[in-house]
Motif scaffolding. Sequence first.
Motif, PDB file in Angstrom:
ATOM      1  N   HIS A 109       0.842  -1.195   0.000  1.00  0.00           N
ATOM      2  CA  HIS A 109       0.000   0.000   0.000  1.00  0.00           C
ATOM      3  C   HIS A 109       0.883   1.254   0.000  1.00  0.00           C
ATOM      4  O   HIS A 109       0.723   2.176   0.807  1.00  0.00           O
ATOM      5  CB  HIS A 109      -0.933   0.006   1.216  1.00  0.00           C
ATOM      6  CG  HIS A 109      -2.125   0.908   1.062  1.00  0.00           C
ATOM      7  ND1 HIS A 109      -3.096   0.681   0.125  1.00  0.00           N
ATOM      8  CD2 HIS A 109      -2.485   2.049   1.700  1.00  0.00           C
ATOM      9  CE1 HIS A 109      -4.008   1.634   0.196  1.00  0.00           C
ATOM     10  NE2 HIS A 109      -3.658   2.477   1.154  1.00  0.00           N
ATOM     11  N   ALA A 110       1.872   1.228  -0.913  1.00  0.00           N
ATOM     12  CA  ALA A 110       2.858   2.305  -0.967  1.00  0.00           C
ATOM     13  C   ALA A 110       3.457   2.384  -2.368  1.00  0.00           C
ATOM     14  O   ALA A 110       3.283   1.490  -3.192  1.00  0.00           O
ATOM     15  CB  ALA A 110       3.969   2.059   0.056  1.00  0.00           C
ATOM     16  N   GLY A 165       6.036  15.201  -1.946  1.00  0.00           N
ATOM     17  CA  GLY A 165       5.447  14.324  -0.945  1.00  0.00           C
ATOM     18  C   GLY A 165       5.564  14.882   0.464  1.00  0.00           C
ATOM     19  O   GLY A 165       4.597  14.875   1.234  1.00  0.00           O
ATOM     20  N   CYS A 170       1.911  15.748   1.872  1.00  0.00           N
ATOM     21  CA  CYS A 170       1.424  14.690   2.785  1.00  0.00           C
ATOM     22  C   CYS A 170       2.587  14.077   3.556  1.00  0.00           C
ATOM     23  O   CYS A 170       2.882  12.883   3.403  1.00  0.00           O
ATOM     24  CB  CYS A 170       0.674  13.621   1.996  1.00  0.00           C
ATOM     25  SG  CYS A 170       1.608  12.925   0.606  1.00  0.00           S
ATOM     26  N   GLU A 226       2.910  13.037   6.451  1.00  0.00           N
ATOM     27  CA  GLU A 226       2.531  11.908   7.320  1.00  0.00           C
ATOM     28  C   GLU A 226       2.505  10.586   6.569  1.00  0.00           C
ATOM     29  O   GLU A 226       2.591   9.519   7.193  1.00  0.00           O
ATOM     30  CB  GLU A 226       1.170  12.180   7.970  1.00  0.00           C
ATOM     31  CG  GLU A 226      -0.035  12.060   7.049  1.00  0.00           C
ATOM     32  CD  GLU A 226      -0.206  13.232   6.073  1.00  0.00           C
ATOM     33  OE1 GLU A 226      -1.093  13.134   5.190  1.00  0.00           O
ATOM     34  OE2 GLU A 226       0.518  14.227   6.211  1.00  0.00           O
ATOM     35  N   ARG A 227       2.410  10.637   5.235  1.00  0.00           N
ATOM     36  CA  ARG A 227       2.381   9.402   4.449  1.00  0.00           C
ATOM     37  C   ARG A 227       3.769   8.971   3.984  1.00  0.00           C
ATOM     38  O   ARG A 227       3.936   7.861   3.475  1.00  0.00           O
ATOM     39  CB  ARG A 227       1.471   9.573   3.224  1.00  0.00           C
ATOM     40  CG  ARG A 227       0.014   9.474   3.586  1.00  0.00           C
ATOM     41  CD  ARG A 227      -0.949   9.667   2.420  1.00  0.00           C
ATOM     42  NE  ARG A 227      -0.408   9.392   1.113  1.00  0.00           N
ATOM     43  CZ  ARG A 227      -0.716  10.110   0.015  1.00  0.00           C
ATOM     44  NH1 ARG A 227      -1.530  11.159   0.110  1.00  0.00           N
ATOM     45  NH2 ARG A 227      -0.215   9.784  -1.156  1.00  0.00           N
ATOM     46  N   ARG A 271       6.844   7.369   4.580  1.00  0.00           N
ATOM     47  CA  ARG A 271       7.260   6.456   5.640  1.00  0.00           C
ATOM     48  C   ARG A 271       8.770   6.430   5.848  1.00  0.00           C
ATOM     49  O   ARG A 271       9.257   6.355   6.975  1.00  0.00           O
ATOM     50  CB  ARG A 271       6.796   5.033   5.301  1.00  0.00           C
ATOM     51  CG  ARG A 271       5.306   4.877   5.095  1.00  0.00           C
ATOM     52  CD  ARG A 271       4.971   3.475   4.600  1.00  0.00           C
ATOM     53  NE  ARG A 271       3.558   3.307   4.286  1.00  0.00           N
ATOM     54  CZ  ARG A 271       3.050   2.218   3.740  1.00  0.00           C
ATOM     55  NH1 ARG A 271       3.852   1.188   3.448  1.00  0.00           N
ATOM     56  NH2 ARG A 271       1.765   2.130   3.470  1.00  0.00           N
ATOM     57  N   CYS A 275       6.332   6.215   0.044  1.00  0.00           N
ATOM     58  CA  CYS A 275       5.150   6.995   0.422  1.00  0.00           C
ATOM     59  C   CYS A 275       3.929   6.083   0.423  1.00  0.00           C
ATOM     60  O   CYS A 275       3.697   5.318  -0.528  1.00  0.00           O
ATOM     61  CB  CYS A 275       4.938   8.137  -0.562  1.00  0.00           C
ATOM     62  SG  CYS A 275       3.543   9.223  -0.166  1.00  0.00           S
ATOM     63  N   GLY A 276       3.121   6.146   1.459  1.00  0.00           N
ATOM     64  CA  GLY A 276       1.901   5.360   1.527  1.00  0.00           C
ATOM     65  C   GLY A 276       0.861   5.855   0.535  1.00  0.00           C
ATOM     66  O   GLY A 276       0.775   7.054   0.245  1.00  0.00           O
ATOM     67  N   PRO A 325      -2.789   6.990  -0.786  1.00  0.00           N
ATOM     68  CA  PRO A 325      -3.886   7.680  -0.089  1.00  0.00           C
ATOM     69  C   PRO A 325      -5.062   6.737   0.140  1.00  0.00           C
ATOM     70  O   PRO A 325      -5.168   5.692  -0.501  1.00  0.00           O
ATOM     71  CB  PRO A 325      -4.261   8.802  -1.074  1.00  0.00           C
ATOM     72  CG  PRO A 325      -3.871   8.266  -2.410  1.00  0.00           C
ATOM     73  CD  PRO A 325      -2.635   7.440  -2.168  1.00  0.00           C
ATOM     74  N   GLU A 326      -5.945   7.125   1.022  1.00  0.00           N
ATOM     75  CA  GLU A 326      -7.149   6.334   1.255  1.00  0.00           C
ATOM     76  C   GLU A 326      -8.023   6.363   0.003  1.00  0.00           C
ATOM     77  O   GLU A 326      -8.139   7.391  -0.655  1.00  0.00           O
ATOM     78  CB  GLU A 326      -7.931   6.886   2.449  1.00  0.00           C
ATOM     79  CG  GLU A 326      -7.226   6.678   3.787  1.00  0.00           C
ATOM     80  CD  GLU A 326      -6.931   5.217   4.074  1.00  0.00           C
ATOM     81  OE1 GLU A 326      -7.843   4.386   3.879  1.00  0.00           O
ATOM     82  OE2 GLU A 326      -5.788   4.908   4.474  1.00  0.00           O
ATOM     83  N   TYR A 368       0.546   5.088 -10.058  1.00  0.00           N
ATOM     84  CA  TYR A 368       1.682   5.090  -9.140  1.00  0.00           C
ATOM     85  C   TYR A 368       2.892   4.353  -9.700  1.00  0.00           C
ATOM     86  O   TYR A 368       3.870   4.140  -8.991  1.00  0.00           O
ATOM     87  CB  TYR A 368       1.265   4.499  -7.793  1.00  0.00           C
ATOM     88  CG  TYR A 368       0.202   5.327  -7.112  1.00  0.00           C
ATOM     89  CD1 TYR A 368       0.525   6.514  -6.467  1.00  0.00           C
ATOM     90  CD2 TYR A 368      -1.141   4.942  -7.154  1.00  0.00           C
ATOM     91  CE1 TYR A 368      -0.450   7.292  -5.862  1.00  0.00           C
ATOM     92  CE2 TYR A 368      -2.123   5.717  -6.551  1.00  0.00           C
ATOM     93  CZ  TYR A 368      -1.769   6.886  -5.912  1.00  0.00           C
ATOM     94  OH  TYR A 368      -2.743   7.656  -5.331  1.00  0.00           O
TER      95      TYR A 368
END
Length: 256
Positions: free
Chosen positions: A28-29, A41, A45, A47-48, A50, A97-98, A100-101, A149
């Motif tokens: 999921h990244a 990034g 975002c 926080e995403r 990692r 980077c994770g 997004p939802e 992605y």
Amino acid sequence: MKTITSLKNPAVQEAKALAASKERQRQHAFLLDGEHMVSEGLSVCPERVRTVFVDEKRADGFARLLEKAQGEVYAVPEHVLAAISQVKTPQGIAAVCGLPEAKGLADMGDKLILLENVQDPGNVGTVLRTLDAAGFDGCIFTPGCADPYGPKTLRATMGSLFRVPMCTVDSAEKAAQQLAQSGYAVIGAALDGEPFYERGALPRKLCVIIGNEGQGMTRETLAACTHRYRLPMRGGAESLNAAVAAAIFMYELMNH
């Protein structure tokens, strides 16, 4: 800042694996490659983001950028960064980077692009970049599209995907029907459509559908459109590149 020297380090192995689509889904990244993408990034975002990997010899030059990092930061030798990077000439920094939802169709906004089986990563990335620039609200994909992605698509977006809401639908036809029922003008870009520049007034909510580079839109999706328009071909070319056509539609619809 921690140091990694081995290619066998688990963090390095996981980052390297993100070159494959199935790994991007599993983890999921996705990978941010180079200063521009990492900066986007960490700005949009943080926080995403990692993990950040920086060439140990160039870490001082990225000091200000690294201050934004909320996840782990690793200094690595050049050969380790080269193994992680998805470009021939690494730029000294990369990050995991994770994703997004996931968003639903109802959350995408009023001005949308739907890409049906657009397979070229450059086209998909360019559409996302243009969508961001033109001020459209979101992009809808079918499973047959190039992965937004993936490394080639990411480079073409120039970071715009961080600002563009995206969602994937199982069927362009069903999505078109749902949007039409919700009051959207669903516009199909079709060679046998009505002249685009002779169109009448359109509602505020609209979705432009761009089909596959070679085959265009499927018959089922075309039938679900509320409007079908063609761009003028005054020269010898039979059609336009998918991303170019999308750009013309977006800018014209935003400004008229």
